[in-house]
Design an enzyme around this catalytic site. Sequence first.
Site, mmCIF file in Angstrom:
data_model
loop_
_atom_site.group_PDB
_atom_site.id
_atom_site.type_symbol
_atom_site.label_atom_id
_atom_site.label_comp_id
_atom_site.label_asym_id
_atom_site.label_seq_id
_atom_site.Cartn_x
_atom_site.Cartn_y
_atom_site.Cartn_z
ATOM 1 N N GLU A 106 0.828 -1.201 0.000
ATOM 2 C CA GLU A 106 0.000 0.000 0.000
ATOM 3 C C GLU A 106 0.871 1.263 0.000
ATOM 4 O O GLU A 106 0.830 2.087 0.920
ATOM 5 C CB GLU A 106 -0.969 -0.025 1.172
ATOM 6 N N HIS A 151 -8.228 -8.881 1.490
ATOM 7 C CA HIS A 151 -7.522 -7.603 1.589
ATOM 8 C C HIS A 151 -6.332 -7.733 2.539
ATOM 9 O O HIS A 151 -6.355 -8.533 3.463
ATOM 10 C CB HIS A 151 -8.465 -6.505 2.078
ATOM 11 N N GLU A 197 -9.577 3.554 -0.980
ATOM 12 C CA GLU A 197 -9.679 4.031 0.393
ATOM 13 C C GLU A 197 -8.639 5.110 0.698
ATOM 14 O O GLU A 197 -8.887 6.008 1.515
ATOM 15 C CB GLU A 197 -9.534 2.870 1.370
#
Length: 698
Positions: free
Chosen positions: A170, A481, A506
Amino acid sequence: MKKLFWAFLLLAGAALHAQQVTSPDKNVVLTFKLSANGEPTYELTYKKKPVIKTSKLGIDTKDVAPMLSGFTVDKTENATFDETWAPVWGEEKSIRNNYNELLVTLSQKAQKGRYIRIRFRVFNDGLGFRYEFPEQPELNYFVIKEEKTQFALAGDHKAFWLPGDYDTQEYSTTTSNLSEIRAKMTTAVTPNASQETFSPTGVQTPLMMKSKDGLYINIHEAALIDYSAMSLNLDDKNMVFESWLTPDAQGNKGYLQASAQTPWRTVLVSDKAGDILMSRTIYNLNEPTKFKDVSWIKPVKYVGVWWEMITGKSTWAYNDLTNVHLGELDYSKTKPNGKHAANTAHVKEYIDFAAQHGFDAVLVEGWNEGWEDWFGKSKDFVFDFITPYPDFDVKELHRYAASKGIKIIMHHETSGSVRNYERWMDKAYQFMVDNGYNAVKSGYVGDIIPRGEYHYGQWMNNHYLYAVTKAAEYKIMVNAHEAVRPTGLARTYPNLIGNEAARGTEYESFGGNNADHTTILPFTRLMGGPMDYTPGIFQTKISAYNPDNNSFVHTTLVKQLALYVTMYSPLQMAADLPETYNKHLDAFQFIKDVAVDWDQSYVIEAEPGDYITMARKAKGKDEWFLGAITDENARTANITFEFLPKGKTFTATIYADGTDAHYEKNPQSYAIKTIKVTSKTKLQQKLAPGGGAAISIK
């Protein structure tokens, strides 16, 4: 003089073991040979241009002699393979698997004849190879210290990279030359709930690159099973990447027992960017599906009780307690915080919206006890996955959703406590079956328990696959996830219909994604499988939902539509709130119409980090959908409709950025028009900065 003479003889002997295999179209050439001291090496060229220069192969071990050198070639075997197979879901209804293979058997005489095999498969768009360890008297259990696979590059390529990390992907992608990775690493590493970087020049796969002479090169892996995920560590003086496996809590990189094999190491290459996007080599290197019955696996378009919590408008938690012990609190006697979104009445509103607009399912997060006291804590017992909050009526919502023809998607946040999840897994999946759930979104936020294990290590990779296979016993589809990035395993286990494993939508609420983000992800993260990116955000100012959050979505509204085509997934979410969609029903029509399963896909134009224009034909229908996206720069997309059947006229509905649209200044400006198109039509479509275009054709 004598030393030089013997060195020449040794090299000449090694050259006798040089083997070549070419791709079916003759453009890709692999050369294998042993070095003078018996080290396995390989080279790769594309249209006679060097892709991988001479690179070493081998496995360094802890408890047995290393498998690095002292090899001789016992045998080489060649084979050709050509088949066409039908995926359960996908970007096309059939996939061709065509390669030429070289299997090399190597023995180490100094180790009592211990032997290994290296299997190479050469496709028209690249290479896959793996190590194989047959069962034999001199090799049983062994511990991997490090895999020593090299990728010696032919130049200082432009690269699209993420910091090497054992726990997260991420990150925003950094675009730079390979030689600049070291200097840019500090700013490339940004905070995350769980992270462990390992090197100032370490990067993750899939790694996308472009050479100075116009080759597009992608390095990744396929069929990651019972092994640690591979990252790459760069020798930036010589432009040589070497594999770097994720360790376990003891620092070991893997535990194998013969017979065994590693995942495939993949190198994709072409002089056309679109060929990388259309490559199915990673899927082809995985085994066919393990399931006899796949009728229960269906692509899904869904809405969900999610974005309002991500933005801070609502909460996952039922109350505001800060000291909760699993199973010891009577929530009915506590004071609700008034912002808990997963309540029966509110979920029914989402069910109504889904039914009204033809969606398949509603995701509900925050339905179960435990959300008050979990984030950032190292707690083994947080969730039991079967106990709802007092305001979430499981039975009534099951009845109500079924009456509307809607499924509810279960959410299992493990909080990184993997042992706890495995304790509850059978009960949790049975609970889903009993209450009409056929898909689960699982999460692995935070450091892994058992402590010291990493998200991408062998132990966790085995867990992720265990969860998928266990779910299949209950005919449940999985969207994982914070799990390891996919490596084509969805071919073998097609109930794995989604993954995150990257910086998703997000993050638009956590400070934003760069405007070029989604022009890169299809070349990197999506190479191994689809991503649950959760597009469809129409209200791009987060403060409209939460006045305390000044983040904004770094795209125009129309680019959000185009992502349903350019970001492939059989699991597509309309992520924004129903009340927002009700204000833009004309634009929302594209999300309602767009397919989630396809007969064929076409890349019209593409350049990683800059733009992508793709078209796709809906499964079993004479309907096509097109998406065009750009980075922070305005551009004109040159769209041809050659993919349409010849001699027929179609109606195209074009969703375009408004003339004044801009992802920062005016993201909600759009225009809709219809035109007639044929296979000969050419269209120059303007895209705003951070913008896009979406076209439905019927």
